[in-house]
Design an enzyme around this catalytic site. Structure first.
Site, PDB file in Angstrom:
ATOM      1  N   LYS A   1     -17.551  17.323 -12.675  1.00 16.86           N
ATOM      2  CA  LYS A   1     -18.760  17.786 -11.973  1.00 16.86           C
ATOM      3  C   LYS A   1     -18.467  18.004 -10.487  1.00 16.86           C
ATOM      4  O   LYS A   1     -19.350  18.314  -9.697  1.00 16.86           O
ATOM      5  CB  LYS A   1     -19.891  16.755 -12.092  1.00 16.86           C
ATOM      6  CG  LYS A   1     -20.604  16.680 -13.408  1.00 16.86           C
ATOM      7  CD  LYS A   1     -21.948  15.934 -13.269  1.00 16.86           C
ATOM      8  CE  LYS A   1     -21.860  14.480 -13.549  1.00 16.86           C
ATOM      9  NZ  LYS A   1     -23.165  13.787 -13.549  1.00 16.86           N
TER      10      LYS A   1
ATOM     11  N   LYS B   1     -17.662  15.619  -8.558  1.00 23.83           N
ATOM     12  CA  LYS B   1     -18.196  14.429  -7.880  1.00 23.83           C
ATOM     13  C   LYS B   1     -17.158  13.313  -7.953  1.00 23.83           C
ATOM     14  O   LYS B   1     -16.488  13.148  -8.961  1.00 23.83           O
ATOM     15  CB  LYS B   1     -19.440  13.920  -8.629  1.00 23.83           C
ATOM     16  CG  LYS B   1     -20.743  14.607  -8.306  1.00 23.83           C
ATOM     17  CD  LYS B   1     -21.882  13.858  -9.046  1.00 23.83           C
ATOM     18  CE  LYS B   1     -23.237  14.196  -8.501  1.00 23.83           C
ATOM     19  NZ  LYS B   1     -24.323  13.413  -9.119  1.00 23.83           N
TER      20      LYS B   1
END
Ligand code: C2G
Length: 129
Positions: free
Chosen positions: A44, A46
């Site tokens: 993602k 992240k």
């Protein structure tokens, strides 16, 4: 027993997350949280401050949460709904419409995000202190 599921990273747990989880639990009797793995987060884009195990430990301490399971890919939601006998899928409204394809399997609910708080904002403001 009405079973609810929600998904997320839940890093640097804050009151926006807690309000979301509380309203998820209000949708039924049993709440499953599918927690993004460290590897899935990387996908993602992240990098969470806390590891999957640390984030799982914190979520399991929340009274609204009944079960924490790993979220390892985007495709697992449909099988999760069967696997955990889910009646209602819930996400914050930043995801509105993105999971409507699940409506043939369960109720899909998008709840208003808590506007003024985010993990990104916490990191940014702490970085300035
Ligand atoms: N949330 C909220 N209010 C905030 C911040 C987050 O209601 N101020 C909600 C989000 O809308 C989401 C949940 O809390 O429903 C978890 O947020 P994140 O940890 O940021 O998860 P996200 O990156 O959105 O990952 O497959 C779905 C993804 O795993 C969701």
């Amino acid at each position: 027993m009405k079973r609810v599921i929600t998904y997320g990273t839940f890093d640097l747990l804050h009151y926006g997350h807690i309000r979301l989880l509380q309203r998820c639990k209000d949708q039924g009797d049993y709440l499953v949280v599918a927690l993004s793995s460290d590897e899935f987060n990387a996908g993602k884009g992240k990098k969470s401050y806390f590891s999957y195990e640390e984030r799982k430990h914190m979520l399991e301490a929340i009274r609204y949460v009944d079960l924490v399971v790993p979220e390892e890919n985007w495709e697992q939601k449909s099988t999760d709904i069967d696997k955990y006998h889910i009646d209602t899928f819930v996400m914050g409204d930043d995801w509105t419409g993105k999971f409507d394809f699940l409506k043939d399997k369960c109720e899909v609910v998008y709840l208003e995000r808590t506007p003024e708080i985010s993990t990104t904002r916490i990191k940014s403001e702490l970085g300035k202190s």
